[in-house]
Design a protein around this motif. Structure first.
Motif, PDB file in Angstrom:
ATOM      1  N   UNK A  48      14.158  48.874  -3.255  1.00 29.38           N
ATOM      2  CA  UNK A  48      14.908  49.341  -2.088  1.00 29.38           C
ATOM      3  C   UNK A  48      16.397  49.250  -2.391  1.00 29.38           C
ATOM      4  N   UNK A  49      17.176  50.026  -1.655  1.00 24.01           N
ATOM      5  CA  UNK A  49      18.630  50.036  -1.801  1.00 24.01           C
ATOM      6  C   UNK A  49      19.264  49.108  -0.782  1.00 24.01           C
ATOM      7  N   UNK A  50      20.423  48.586  -1.147  1.00 25.02           N
ATOM      8  CA  UNK A  50      21.216  47.784  -0.222  1.00 25.02           C
ATOM      9  C   UNK A  50      22.523  48.527  -0.005  1.00 25.02           C
ATOM     10  N   UNK A  67      13.876  37.397   1.133  1.00 23.73           N
ATOM     11  CA  UNK A  67      15.284  37.156   1.424  1.00 23.73           C
ATOM     12  C   UNK A  67      16.119  37.687   0.274  1.00 23.73           C
ATOM     13  N   UNK A  68      17.230  38.340   0.605  1.00 21.29           N
ATOM     14  CA  UNK A  68      18.127  38.876  -0.413  1.00 21.29           C
ATOM     15  C   UNK A  68      19.562  38.569  -0.009  1.00 21.29           C
ATOM     16  N   UNK A  77      19.904  38.662   4.010  1.00 21.07           N
ATOM     17  CA  UNK A  77      19.085  39.601   4.760  1.00 21.07           C
ATOM     18  C   UNK A  77      17.612  39.280   4.554  1.00 21.07           C
ATOM     19  N   UNK A  78      16.831  39.688   5.521  1.00 19.11           N
ATOM     20  CA  UNK A  78      15.385  39.444   5.480  1.00 19.11           C
ATOM     21  C   UNK A  78      14.660  40.786   5.506  1.00 19.11           C
ATOM     22  N   UNK A  79      13.792  41.013   4.534  1.00 13.91           N
ATOM     23  CA  UNK A  79      13.038  42.259   4.457  1.00 13.91           C
ATOM     24  C   UNK A  79      11.578  41.983   4.797  1.00 13.91           C
ATOM     25  N   UNK A  80      11.143  42.522   5.919  1.00  7.37           N
ATOM     26  CA  UNK A  80       9.782  42.315   6.369  1.00  7.37           C
ATOM     27  C   UNK A  80       8.791  43.181   5.623  1.00  7.37           C
ATOM     28  N   UNK A  85      15.188  45.905   6.827  1.00 15.47           N
ATOM     29  CA  UNK A  85      16.114  44.811   6.575  1.00 15.47           C
ATOM     30  C   UNK A  85      16.746  44.354   7.876  1.00 15.47           C
ATOM     31  N   UNK A  86      16.851  43.034   8.042  1.00 16.55           N
ATOM     32  CA  UNK A  86      17.486  42.457   9.219  1.00 16.55           C
ATOM     33  C   UNK A  86      18.308  41.252   8.790  1.00 16.55           C
TER      34      UNK A  86
END
Length: 293
Positions: A48-50, A67-68, A77-80, A85-86
């Motif tokens: 995925x891109x950030x 987590x990233x 950030x948290x990716x479910x 991303x949240x």
């Protein structure tokens, strides 16, 4: 005989935060603004891109969420599982400059380092020798499983790669500009105490690190083309020629004995941000992976 490394993959910009997960090596590619993975056969794919920032440290929560570290925005950030991303934690009250590496423990607590100052500017203005001798220190952040942020430790010299021993009782962090590995006891709620030098490394500097089952630590050396294995106390056990400076390393593969090494000509954006000339190397290590990450 010296351990020989082979090129596993090319065409990345600047690899950081390598983590072995589900049969692939996950890593952050700074200047591609993306989290990627590579298989043992060498095929690289973008996970995925950030958008708008550089990713750095990676780690998984007990429920499988990723987590990233979002470096420049000083956030985690948290990716479910749905891929969204949240915001998990805002580290701007702890981190004086860009955030970098991270380790997530078995309870879902995360320890995150940061530069402490504008490294790229200072390197260009004063040079590496001057920056190593005189620089601002930084704090290590502790993020609770719920995203609450606290200070785990202070007065660290560029806290970077971090590992937790298999018993969950000791955290070892590389102080890049201190030229050493520093250990702490981990308390029941994640608090750190009993700070001590685990291994002096000078003239080497530790960037990313990983732990093996014999209790030794592999260190990526960002100022030399090498990845070194050291014992507690500082004895150098192995040195692998990486061809270019080495910025991160991780043990993984089916047996846990494959040492993956992320290399690039430099960490300076002006030198590595325009062309994807970084590499991922692999070598067979004498002992398998242990601990976290």
């Amino acid at each position: 005989m010296p351990i020989a490394a082979k090129v596993l993959a090319e065409g990345i910009y600047f690899g950081e935060g390598p983590r072995w997960r589900d049969g692939r090596l996950w890593f952050s590619d700074f200047f591609a603004h993306a989290v990627k993975s590579v298989s043992p056969a060498g095929d690289v794919r973008t996970e995925f891109a950030l958008e708008g920032d550089r990713p750095s440290g990676l780690g998984w929560l007990p429920n499988g969420d990723l987590l990233v570290v979002s470096m420049e925005q000083r956030r985690v950030l948290r990716r479910g599982r749905d891929g969204r991303l949240a915001l998990h934690a805002d580290l701007s009250a702890i981190a004086a400059w860009h955030c970098n590496d991270m380790v997530v423990d078995a309870q879902g607590r995360a320890y995150v380092g940061n530069f402490g100052f504008d490294l790229d500017h200072e390197l260009e203005a004063r040079g590496a020798e001057s920056v190593i001798a005189d620089h601002a220190t930084a704090k290590l952040a502790l993020i609770g499983p719920d995203g609450a942020v606290g200070e785990a430790a202070a007065d660290l010299h560029f806290p970077n790669g971090t590992v937790i021993t298999p018993d969950g009782r000791t955290l070892i962090v590389g102080e890049t500009l201190g030229g050493c590995l520093t250990a702490f006891d981990i308390g029941p709620k994640g608090a750190l105490s009993n700070r001590r030098e685990w291994a002096p490394l000078a003239p080497r500097l530790p960037d990313g690190i990983c732990l093996d089952a014999e209790g030794a630590v592999w260190i990526a050396n960002p100022i030399a083309p090498e990845c070194a294995r050291v014992a507690e106390g500082g004895q150098v056990l192995e040195v692998i020629d990486t061809g270019m400076p080495c910025f991160a390393c991780m043990l993984g593969g089916e047996s846990g004995r494959t040492l993956f090494m992320m290399t690039a000509p430099s960490s300076m954006p002006s030198q590595v941000g325009a062309r994807p000339i970084g590499k991922i190397l692999a070598a067979e290590a004498p002992a398998p992976h242990a601990g976290l990450p």
